[in-house]
Design a protein around this motif. Sequence first.
Motif, mmCIF file in Angstrom:
data_model
loop_
_atom_site.group_PDB
_atom_site.id
_atom_site.type_symbol
_atom_site.label_atom_id
_atom_site.label_comp_id
_atom_site.label_asym_id
_atom_site.label_seq_id
_atom_site.Cartn_x
_atom_site.Cartn_y
_atom_site.Cartn_z
ATOM 1 N N GLY A 1 0.833 -1.203 0.000
ATOM 2 C CA GLY A 1 0.000 0.000 0.000
ATOM 3 C C GLY A 1 0.865 1.249 0.000
ATOM 4 O O GLY A 1 0.544 2.246 0.655
ATOM 5 N N ALA B 1 -1.067 -2.040 3.610
ATOM 6 C CA ALA B 1 -2.267 -1.892 2.770
ATOM 7 C C ALA B 1 -3.511 -2.298 3.557
ATOM 8 O O ALA B 1 -3.521 -3.319 4.253
ATOM 9 N N MET C 1 -5.703 9.715 10.526
ATOM 10 C CA MET C 1 -4.868 10.424 9.542
ATOM 11 C C MET C 1 -5.778 10.787 8.372
ATOM 12 O O MET C 1 -6.580 9.955 7.932
HETATM 13 N N1 LIG Z 1 -6.301 6.652 7.851
HETATM 14 C C1 LIG Z 1 -6.527 6.383 9.108
HETATM 15 O O1 LIG Z 1 -7.029 7.227 9.847
HETATM 16 C C2 LIG Z 1 -6.143 5.039 9.687
HETATM 17 C C3 LIG Z 1 -6.318 4.824 11.050
HETATM 18 C C4 LIG Z 1 -5.938 3.603 11.599
HETATM 19 C C5 LIG Z 1 -5.384 2.623 10.786
HETATM 20 N N2 LIG Z 1 -5.210 2.862 9.458
HETATM 21 C C6 LIG Z 1 -4.571 1.814 8.653
HETATM 22 O O2 LIG Z 1 -3.400 2.355 8.057
HETATM 23 C C7 LIG Z 1 -3.117 1.646 6.835
HETATM 24 C C8 LIG Z 1 -2.940 2.634 5.696
HETATM 25 O O3 LIG Z 1 -4.162 3.325 5.530
HETATM 26 P P1 LIG Z 1 -4.317 4.669 4.718
HETATM 27 O O4 LIG Z 1 -5.296 5.491 5.462
HETATM 28 O O5 LIG Z 1 -2.978 5.214 4.377
HETATM 29 O O6 LIG Z 1 -5.073 4.081 3.424
HETATM 30 P P2 LIG Z 1 -5.093 4.549 1.901
HETATM 31 O O7 LIG Z 1 -6.368 4.036 1.349
HETATM 32 O O8 LIG Z 1 -4.811 6.014 1.819
HETATM 33 O O9 LIG Z 1 -3.881 3.732 1.300
HETATM 34 C C9 LIG Z 1 -3.957 2.329 1.157
HETATM 35 C C10 LIG Z 1 -3.136 1.924 -0.050
HETATM 36 O O10 LIG Z 1 -3.351 0.509 -0.253
HETATM 37 C C11 LIG Z 1 -3.564 0.283 -1.630
HETATM 38 N N3 LIG Z 1 -4.389 -0.910 -1.843
HETATM 39 C C12 LIG Z 1 -5.728 -1.019 -1.590
HETATM 40 N N4 LIG Z 1 -6.155 -2.240 -1.954
HETATM 41 C C13 LIG Z 1 -5.070 -2.919 -2.429
HETATM 42 C C14 LIG Z 1 -4.885 -4.226 -2.969
HETATM 43 N N5 LIG Z 1 -5.904 -5.077 -3.078
HETATM 44 N N6 LIG Z 1 -3.647 -4.588 -3.377
HETATM 45 C C15 LIG Z 1 -2.614 -3.715 -3.289
HETATM 46 N N7 LIG Z 1 -2.737 -2.465 -2.781
HETATM 47 C C16 LIG Z 1 -3.952 -2.064 -2.362
HETATM 48 C C17 LIG Z 1 -4.259 1.540 -2.135
HETATM 49 O O11 LIG Z 1 -4.140 1.681 -3.545
HETATM 50 C C18 LIG Z 1 -3.556 2.640 -1.347
HETATM 51 O O12 LIG Z 1 -2.418 3.128 -2.030
HETATM 52 C C19 LIG Z 1 -4.307 0.694 6.622
HETATM 53 O O13 LIG Z 1 -3.951 -0.609 7.078
HETATM 54 C C20 LIG Z 1 -5.394 1.296 7.493
HETATM 55 O O14 LIG Z 1 -6.335 0.321 7.885
HETATM 56 C C21 LIG Z 1 -5.581 4.046 8.884
#
Ligand SMILES: NC(=O)c1ccc[n+]([C@@H]2O[C@H](COP(=O)([O-])OP(=O)(O)OC[C@H]3O[C@@H](n4cnc5c(N)ncnc54)[C@H](O)[C@@H]3O)[C@@H](O)[C@H]2O)c1
Length: 264
Positions: free
Chosen positions: A17, A95, A192
């Motif tokens: 990701g 991811a 975030m």
């Molecule tokens: N954003 C938040 O507030 C938050 C809070 C707690 C945890 N998280 C966790 O942090 C991590 C990153 O989240 P984020 O907010 O940066 O998400 P995001 O959606 O901005 O980024 C996720 C990335 O994963 C890629 N992706 C999605 N499906 C995919 C697949 N099948 N194969 C390959 N790549 C794939 C997407 O293209 C993207 O670039 C995640 O595990 C999320 O659950 C996020």
Amino acid sequence: MHEGSGRSHPGTTLVTGAAGGLGRSVAVGLAARGCSVAMVDIDGKALAEAAEACRESGVQVIEIITDLTTDDGASGAIRQSVEAFGHLDILVNNAGYGTVEAFTDMTAAAWDRTLALNVKALALGCAAAGQHMKERGSGRIINVTSPASRMALPNYTAYAASKAAVDAITRAGAIALAPFGVRVNSLAPGMMDTPMQRVTEAQLAALNGREDVDAFLAERTARVPIGRRVECDEVAKGVIWLALDAPSYITAERLNFSGGLDRD
Ligand SMILES: NC(=O)c1ccc[n+]([C@@H]2O[C@H](COP(=O)([O-])OP(=O)(O)OC[C@H]3O[C@@H](n4cnc5c(N)ncnc54)[C@H](O)[C@@H]3O)[C@@H](O)[C@H]2O)c1
């Protein structure tokens, strides 16, 4: 990088990701520390742009465009990075996918998509990297979990359950691989403002009948005990600390980087 040496060195890393959000920040941060980075994502266009940012640090960067939810997605990515770098020191399973659905309206499609990425792909990535690292006698795996895994979230149940599974996989992997010099830990980021978060909060506002989205978001921010959201670059520092700097006696740990969000 060798566990027990008491010093960490730049290594070979894989971030899933990595095209956007937290994964991009982690990849750029690892590159800035001198690590080679295999960047994995389904979005090839955004991945190419993120890879350029990493290359500015003068390190080896490979782009692996794949859908991690396919049977060979995670293991294939590990294999490609080992072929490119000769070995893999660090895997960051970042991811993730989440969607909002009211508890009584949950759908099979949402469960399938959430579990396929957040649980199955993450577990198989741990297995493939774990096997390789076990043979080498060193390595570190960091799984990105969420405060959601310990909260009651009736509109976000599949996501919360998937992250509870991440916590279970982290502990199991840590125990399975501990005797072989491989450390497995997780990190729970706070809120975030990433593409994923923007989509799910818009869904939540709609589900709650809230048209004043800005006020709704401000209320959610006010629930964070530290009183603000967190930047991806800030959270990435925690992931990189676990990857490169944390003492090697730390394993099976969950690093809460959420400003107290789950109040635990
Ligand atoms: N954003 C938040 O507030 C938050 C809070 C707690 C945890 N998280 C966790 O942090 C991590 C990153 O989240 P984020 O907010 O940066 O998400 P995001 O959606 O901005 O980024 C996720 C990335 O994963 C890629 N992706 C999605 N499906 C995919 C697949 N099948 N194969 C390959 N790549 C794939 C997407 O293209 C993207 O670039 C995640 O595990 C999320 O659950 C996020």
